[in-house]
Write an enzyme that holds these catalytic residues in place. Structure first.
Site, PDB file in Angstrom:
ATOM      1  CG  ASP A   1      -9.065  -3.800   8.858  1.00 50.57           C
ATOM      2  OD1 ASP A   1      -8.971  -3.783  10.216  1.00 50.57           O
ATOM      3  OD2 ASP A   1      -9.467  -4.989   8.273  1.00 50.57           O
TER       4      ASP A   1
ATOM      5  CB  CYS B   1      -0.992  -0.168   1.086  1.00 45.21           C
ATOM      6  SG  CYS B   1      -0.320  -0.118   2.729  1.00 45.21           S
TER       7      CYS B   1
END
Lengths: 344, 344
Positions: free
Chosen positions: B257, B237
């Site tokens: 998350d 990410c």
């Protein structure tokens, strides 16, 4: 404090996992330094062919039990006094099992109804009393607030609005102007929630200590025995229910908060089940034809006890239908079953 | 199974409580009959004035450790193999601490984030795999359904809709037509809930096994990498977030998350905190001026770690306000903090 700290470490040598290996690497130097820093008296025991067993007794009453089981499991126990500072062990951060603290003034272990070992973050005994009926404790938990413990069972914490909501129908009911009978409910939680809806109601047997130490739960409802829309009766509920049956008095809601379903599964012998059947039968008899009966069951894992309860529901003098709901009550550390029953 | 059953019993002789006395009365005959039924080899140890200590080794490798500490605490340990049937002990129903099962194939002890010892009702290892990033386990709990455990931390169970609801704003948001970025979320729980509201969305890194064994959580959303209103990107990410920053792309919601807040409280040294700060800063940079950032914190008891996180929130390149909420996630067995942040 006179508590004893009990460290446990288990390593399976026959199937060495990644995590276990790491634990061993971290713990073993700590253990060995404890063994070596002092003159430990070592005893090697004869196990009749059941592996290796050695015990070590050190200064300050430290005890180490080292076992290598013949199938490759290694178990290490280290016991020391609370004030015996074994810094090495406290720093073993990924040690598998948190230390067991034994014999502490404030007990942190309150097993679940389904028999699991769980540790609570209890830091204080707020209240303790033996009433004629039960041992009452109120313990302070850092995360759950004050917890009411009756005869060793976690009953309700200040965090547990979910319990009160579940045993009053989870927002599906309208209590305004209704006749409500609460059996038990001595912590005041149900009463405090229902008075917000202005019913007419009766409740019984306040539990000592709650008025003072469970105020987030009961509010000021237990401060006096009679309010605008409620009265608290300090009587046994069986004679009271019998009187109501005789008078033909009925209630829109009967909420039985007396006790969880007995765990024992010999209902024919057990006086707890007998009491449960008696209360259940009387409760349904004072229930309005369109009324509802709410009660808690027990841990969702106690399937046999729950089935037995459902059997009892099928044997009442007045036939009922029922449904159940599984609810997470924060301080219980287990999923809990609640029942709603109504006359067929 | 090669497991060892470890019974513990503690009795405080200096302040004999009602409950302890009862436990002792029930357990002692059982223990004594075990001592006597077989020729136990007894060893009495010299404790240098630290009370009485005796160990007993019996048939089948049974081991009893009996200590009377000088301040009046008696601790008894009995260890035996899983297949060594000590019926007397199993019948001691109000024995205080449930038996510790050590070295079992299926581990039932998964400590909480705040370091408490808790036993789960795990009866099966459904899935286990070491990925390049972490150890992934899916364990079956009788009451929580399948539980995803990452590197030994309970991550999410099929019972934990409360987690997904909390990290998506507990019903206060409307996701229809919105741009949503999920960082992590590899179990598919957030995705499965949000697609019901038809957003446009991106998510990353599916966790192996979840698609198969967490279907009550992820539904069929992980079956393909692209759906009507979502795509799953299998990439790191950080580069992705950097690319979005460069492109000037913004999102109405960023849901992080990836991981809980590190427990360690030396944020200047810890690479976990560094990673957290990097992600946090990039996330806020891709957030629409009116957007919201959702993330989990950690156990409500880890006050220091939570404060440190809140400090980080005050040091971002783009200033934010935040609020937090404490939520009961059923399988966590502890109260959990969730954060919402938005640009000032």
């Amino acid at each position: 404090d006179m508590a004893v700290r009990h460290y446990t470490l288990d390593i399976n040598l026959s199937t060495p996992g990644k995590m276990l290996g790491k634990s061993l690497q971290k713990l073993l130097p700590g253990l060995l330094s404890i063994f070596h820093e002092q003159e430990l008296s070592e005893t090697i025991h004869d196990t009749n062919g059941h592996g290796y067993l050695a015990t070590f007794v050190g200064k300050n009453g430290r005890l180490v039990v080292l076992r290598v089981h013949s199938h490759g499991l290694v178990t290490i126990d280290l016991q020391c006094h609370e004030d015996d500072n074994i810094a090495q062990l406290d720093n073993v951060s990924d040690q598998k099992l948190p230390v067991l603290v034994r014999g502490a003034k404030v007990d942190r272990y309150w097993p679940t109804a389904d028999g699991r070992l769980v540790e609570y973050d209890i830091d204080e005994v707020v209240y303790e009393e033996d009433s004629a009926y039960q041992n009452i404790k109120i313990l302070h938990s850092r995360q759950y607030g004050n917890i009411l413990v009756l005869d060793g069972d976690v009953n309700l914490a200040e965090s547990d609005l979910a319990y009160t909501q579940a045993i009053t129908g989870n927002g599906r009911e309208n209590y305004a102007g209704k006749e409500v009978l609460i059996l038990g409910g001595g912590d005041g939680g149900i009463l405090a929630e229902l008075v917000k809806q202005k019913p007419k109601m009766v409740t019984m047997k306040v539990i000592d200590g709650c008025k003072m130490y469970m105020r987030r739960t009961c509010g000021n409802t237990l401060d006096k025995l009679r309010g605008d829309c409620y009265q608290i009766l300090i009587e046994d509920c069986v004679p009271l229910l019998k009187k109501y049956v005789q008078e033909g008095r009925t209630f829109d809601y009967v909420i039985n908060d007396l006790t969880a379903i007995p765990i024992s599964t010999s209902p024919e012998e057990d006086s707890m089940w007998e009491f449960l059947r008696l209360i259940l039968d009387l409760s349904v008899r004072v229930l309005h034809p369109k009324g509802k009966y709410f009660t808690q069951g027990n841990s969702v894992n106690l399937k046999e006890a729950l089935s037995l309860y459902e059997e009892q529901l099928g044997r009442l003098s007045c036939p009922v239908d029922f449904r159940k709901e599984v609810v997470c009550v924060p301080s219980y550390l287990e999923q809990w079953v609640f029942y709603t029953a109504w006359k067929k």
